[in-house]
Motif scaffolding. Structure first.
Motif, PDB file in Angstrom:
ATOM      1  N   ASP A 191      72.629  57.505  55.939  1.00  0.00           N
ATOM      2  CA  ASP A 191      73.717  56.594  56.321  1.00  0.00           C
ATOM      3  C   ASP A 191      73.239  55.624  57.399  1.00  0.00           C
ATOM      4  O   ASP A 191      73.540  54.424  57.359  1.00  0.00           O
ATOM      5  CB  ASP A 191      74.922  57.380  56.867  1.00  0.00           C
ATOM      6  CG  ASP A 191      75.597  58.238  55.812  1.00  0.00           C
ATOM      7  OD1 ASP A 191      75.572  57.849  54.628  1.00  0.00           O
ATOM      8  OD2 ASP A 191      76.145  59.297  56.179  1.00  0.00           O
ATOM      9  N   VAL A 192      72.481  56.143  58.363  1.00  0.00           N
ATOM     10  CA  VAL A 192      71.989  55.299  59.450  1.00  0.00           C
ATOM     11  C   VAL A 192      71.085  54.202  58.889  1.00  0.00           C
ATOM     12  O   VAL A 192      71.231  53.014  59.218  1.00  0.00           O
ATOM     13  CB  VAL A 192      71.234  56.138  60.500  1.00  0.00           C
ATOM     14  CG1 VAL A 192      70.627  55.232  61.575  1.00  0.00           C
ATOM     15  CG2 VAL A 192      72.159  57.166  61.126  1.00  0.00           C
ATOM     16  N   ALA A 195      72.791  40.716  64.670  1.00  0.00           N
ATOM     17  CA  ALA A 195      72.053  39.460  64.469  1.00  0.00           C
ATOM     18  C   ALA A 195      72.217  38.503  65.642  1.00  0.00           C
ATOM     19  O   ALA A 195      71.489  37.510  65.732  1.00  0.00           O
ATOM     20  CB  ALA A 195      72.519  38.786  63.179  1.00  0.00           C
ATOM     21  N   GLU A 196      73.161  38.771  66.548  1.00  0.00           N
ATOM     22  CA  GLU A 196      73.412  37.861  67.665  1.00  0.00           C
ATOM     23  C   GLU A 196      73.195  38.529  69.018  1.00  0.00           C
ATOM     24  O   GLU A 196      73.830  38.170  70.014  1.00  0.00           O
ATOM     25  CB  GLU A 196      74.850  37.322  67.599  1.00  0.00           C
ATOM     26  CG  GLU A 196      75.126  36.400  66.424  1.00  0.00           C
ATOM     27  CD  GLU A 196      75.466  37.152  65.156  1.00  0.00           C
ATOM     28  OE1 GLU A 196      76.073  38.242  65.262  1.00  0.00           O
ATOM     29  OE2 GLU A 196      75.109  36.675  64.066  1.00  0.00           O
ATOM     30  N   LEU A 197      72.312  39.510  69.097  1.00  0.00           N
ATOM     31  CA  LEU A 197      72.086  40.188  70.370  1.00  0.00           C
ATOM     32  C   LEU A 197      71.533  39.223  71.409  1.00  0.00           C
ATOM     33  O   LEU A 197      70.734  38.338  71.095  1.00  0.00           O
ATOM     34  CB  LEU A 197      71.087  41.339  70.185  1.00  0.00           C
ATOM     35  CG  LEU A 197      71.495  42.515  69.295  1.00  0.00           C
ATOM     36  CD1 LEU A 197      70.370  43.542  69.252  1.00  0.00           C
ATOM     37  CD2 LEU A 197      72.773  43.173  69.800  1.00  0.00           C
ATOM     38  N   ARG A 254      70.263  48.617  57.694  1.00  0.00           N
ATOM     39  CA  ARG A 254      69.700  47.636  56.755  1.00  0.00           C
ATOM     40  C   ARG A 254      70.760  46.627  56.325  1.00  0.00           C
ATOM     41  O   ARG A 254      70.468  45.429  56.193  1.00  0.00           O
ATOM     42  CB  ARG A 254      69.130  48.368  55.541  1.00  0.00           C
ATOM     43  CG  ARG A 254      68.556  47.482  54.422  1.00  0.00           C
ATOM     44  CD  ARG A 254      67.300  46.723  54.816  1.00  0.00           C
ATOM     45  NE  ARG A 254      67.541  45.484  55.557  1.00  0.00           N
ATOM     46  CZ  ARG A 254      66.628  44.580  55.829  1.00  0.00           C
ATOM     47  NH1 ARG A 254      65.378  44.755  55.451  1.00  0.00           N
ATOM     48  NH2 ARG A 254      66.938  43.492  56.513  1.00  0.00           N
ATOM     49  N   ALA A 255      71.999  47.070  56.112  1.00  0.00           N
ATOM     50  CA  ALA A 255      73.071  46.166  55.702  1.00  0.00           C
ATOM     51  C   ALA A 255      73.450  45.201  56.820  1.00  0.00           C
ATOM     52  O   ALA A 255      73.797  44.036  56.569  1.00  0.00           O
ATOM     53  CB  ALA A 255      74.293  46.965  55.259  1.00  0.00           C
ATOM     54  N   ALA A 256      73.360  45.672  58.067  1.00  0.00           N
ATOM     55  CA  ALA A 256      73.756  44.828  59.203  1.00  0.00           C
ATOM     56  C   ALA A 256      72.651  43.872  59.627  1.00  0.00           C
ATOM     57  O   ALA A 256      72.931  42.779  60.123  1.00  0.00           O
ATOM     58  CB  ALA A 256      74.155  45.713  60.391  1.00  0.00           C
TER      59      ALA A 256
END
Length: 538
Positions: A363-364, A517-519, A369-371
């Motif tokens: 799950d992790v 994606a915006e860290l 990967r999706a995020a």
């Protein structure tokens, strides 16, 4: 370099000429002058929190870029601590230049305090353990870079005495050698039966390609895809070669010796020809068991002999693949349906052992990967989670999943992620690490914060050195020295000027990673997993 330059100035000039933009170091007296000469020439000297992680950063930098990584240490304990990361580069086939200071030459032969024989220490885990002298500094640096990058690439260690850096260099004119690892000529070595590569291909009905890290170094992706599509043959990849063949391609057939390794070995066992393309047996975890004949394609001959090869094509890998593709005249060997059925079996095996309602290791990997954007560079540490990451993290291009799989040393994931971000600040970077590996290197995250490197560190927390604990269980032994005391990683993140969040469910993890994606600064994610799935996998 002008006459009158010091030895350290010539070394720094050589590093700049080689394209070195960052050096990873832990300083000491003998290397102060070299660090200053590098700084003065615009090289970023990055302070790691210990020497071993400096070497892992250099390895991660080299893996991400293909260029030699550079690390520095002082004498004595600095040089011994650096060793593990250098050994990793040696078995991972990564070009590296490691430099350690030493006591002044006049005292080295009799003094004992902090004096270690670097040549004896480093010779077993490097391509060369040399020494910088003012009379041969440019030549020595040239040899170091050429050796480090020649096939097979690896680390070179250089020692510089504390009195040498300021000495006038009597060999000051550095000329950068060619560092391409490609080999232009193609040589065909036939076995005792005179096997011909085209005849082997023509006679095979179920050929399978096994691609490895030399195919990455040889930039063979386009030629490999064209070959696979023309012959219609599935492609299995070695773990450190992930991305050399696009994993969304219908002919992609999985990763060898990671999770579900039995499925992959059975698949190779059904082949009637295995075409190894830049495959390096240093990544094999278990002995070679496939019985099919092997067509070996690489930049180096099959001197390891982990498997026998009926025919060897040695030289430029893309050129060899293009030759075989252009001369191919047979029918398609596999249907997409055949490969798809294998992929479905692999997927089923990958998700075995999931606990409904729990946060499973897969799950992790799926949520991260999706995020994460498609261009993300991921690193993984060593442990049970690495085997799942190696199989399940979808990779679209070479050098975008970094791991150590030759030495397989814990403590790689965090420093490698930092180095990948240093190498290319424009690409998102995420580290997938276990709580054991994170405990070894957690303080390096403070470096990421201080340097303004927004890396996401996702820690799979199960309170265990799981790979070893499972083996203890299999032998009927209790858990001994394999349980890890709990750490509040959210509090730790705050103490290191990072963001921190805890996730105990898939939904919480999805929320925690929604802005990955915006860290704007490092993020530590404490992902509290149920480790039951590992038992089914391993």
């Amino acid at each position: 370099m002008s006459d009158g330059a010091s030895t350290a100035e010539v070394m720094a000039e050589a590093l700049v000429a080689a394209g070195t933009s960052s050096i990873f170091a832990y300083p000491g007296d003998p290397i102060i002058e070299l660090m200053e000469r590098c700084r003065a020439r615009g090289v970023d000297v990055v302070l790691a929190r210990r020497e071993a992680t400096a070497a892992f950063m250099a390895e991660g930098f080299a893996q991400a870029t293909g260029s030699p990584g550079v690390c520095l240490s002082t004498l004595g304990p600095g040089s011994t601590a650096l060793l593990n990361g250098v050994a990793a580069a040696h078995l991972d086939r990564v070009p590296m230049l490691a430099i350690s200071g030493q006591i002044e030459s006049a005292r080295e032969q009799y003094f004992t305090h902090q004096v270690v024989d670097h040549k004896l220490l480093y010779s077993p885990v490097t391509k060369w353990a040399g020494r910088i002298e003012s009379t041969a500094v440019a030549t020595t640096m040239r040899k170091a870079f050429r050796l480090a990058t020649a096939e097979r690439p690896g680390p070179v260690h250089l020692t510089i005495g504390g009195d040498v850096s300021r000495q006038p260099a009597r060999d000051a004119h550095f000329v950068m050698p060619p560092i391409s690892s490609s080999v232009s000529a193609v040589r065909v070595h036939r076995g005792p039966d005179g096997a011909d590569p085209l005849a082997l291909l023509a006679g095979a009905r179920r050929p399978v390609v096994l691609a490895g890290i030399a195919a990455v170094r040889g930039r063979a992706t386009d030629a490999l895809v064209r070959f696979a599509e023309t012959v219609s043959t599935p492609v299995v990849v070695a773990p450190m070669a992930k991305g050399v063949f696009p994993e969304e391609h219908p002919l992609f057939a999985g990763v060898l010796d990671m999770a579900c390794n039995q499925v992959l070995w059975e698949f190779l066992g059904d082949a009637d020809l295995i075409v190894t393309v830049g495959f390096d047996a240093v990544e094999l975890i278990k002995p070679w068991t496939a019985a099919a004949p092997v067509l070996h394609i690489d930049m180096t001959p099959n001197t390891d002999q982990i498997y026998a090869s009926q025919c060897e094509c040695v030289g430029d890998i893309p050129a060899i693949l293009d030759w075989l593709t252009d001369d191919w005249s047979g029918e398609a060997r596999w249907s997409e349906g055949d490969v798809q059925r294998h992929r479905e079996n692999l997927r089923t095996a990958y998700y075995e052992g999931r606990v409904v309602g729990a946060l499973n290791p897969t799950d992790v990997i799926d949520v991260v990967r999706a995020a994460a954007p498609r261009t993300t560079v991921a690193t993984t540490d060593v442990g049970s989670h690495k085997l799942l990451v190696g199989q399940g993290w979808q990779t679209y291009e070479p050098r975008s999943l970094l791991m150590t799989n030759g030495l397989s040393s814990m403590g790689f994931g965090v420093p490698a992620a930092i180095a990948a971000k240093v190498a290319d600040p424009s690409r998102p970077v995420v580290a997938l690490v276990g709580d054991g590996g994170f405990a070894m290197t957690a303080t390096e995250v403070r470096l990421a914060a201080a340097a303004g490197l927004p890396v996401a560190f996702v820690v799979l927390v199960d309170g265990s050195l799981n790979r070893i604990e499972l083996k203890q269980m299999a032998q009927g032994y209790p858990s001994t020295a394999t349980r890890i005391d709990d750490i509040d990683l959210v509090v730790l993140a705050e103490a290191m000027d990072c963001d921190g969040v805890r996730a105990e469910s898939r939904a919480e993890l999805e929320k925690a990673l929604s802005g990955i994606a915006e860290l704007t600064r490092p993020l530590i994610v404490e992902a509290r997993i149920n480790p039951t799935q590992y038992e089914s996998q391993f």
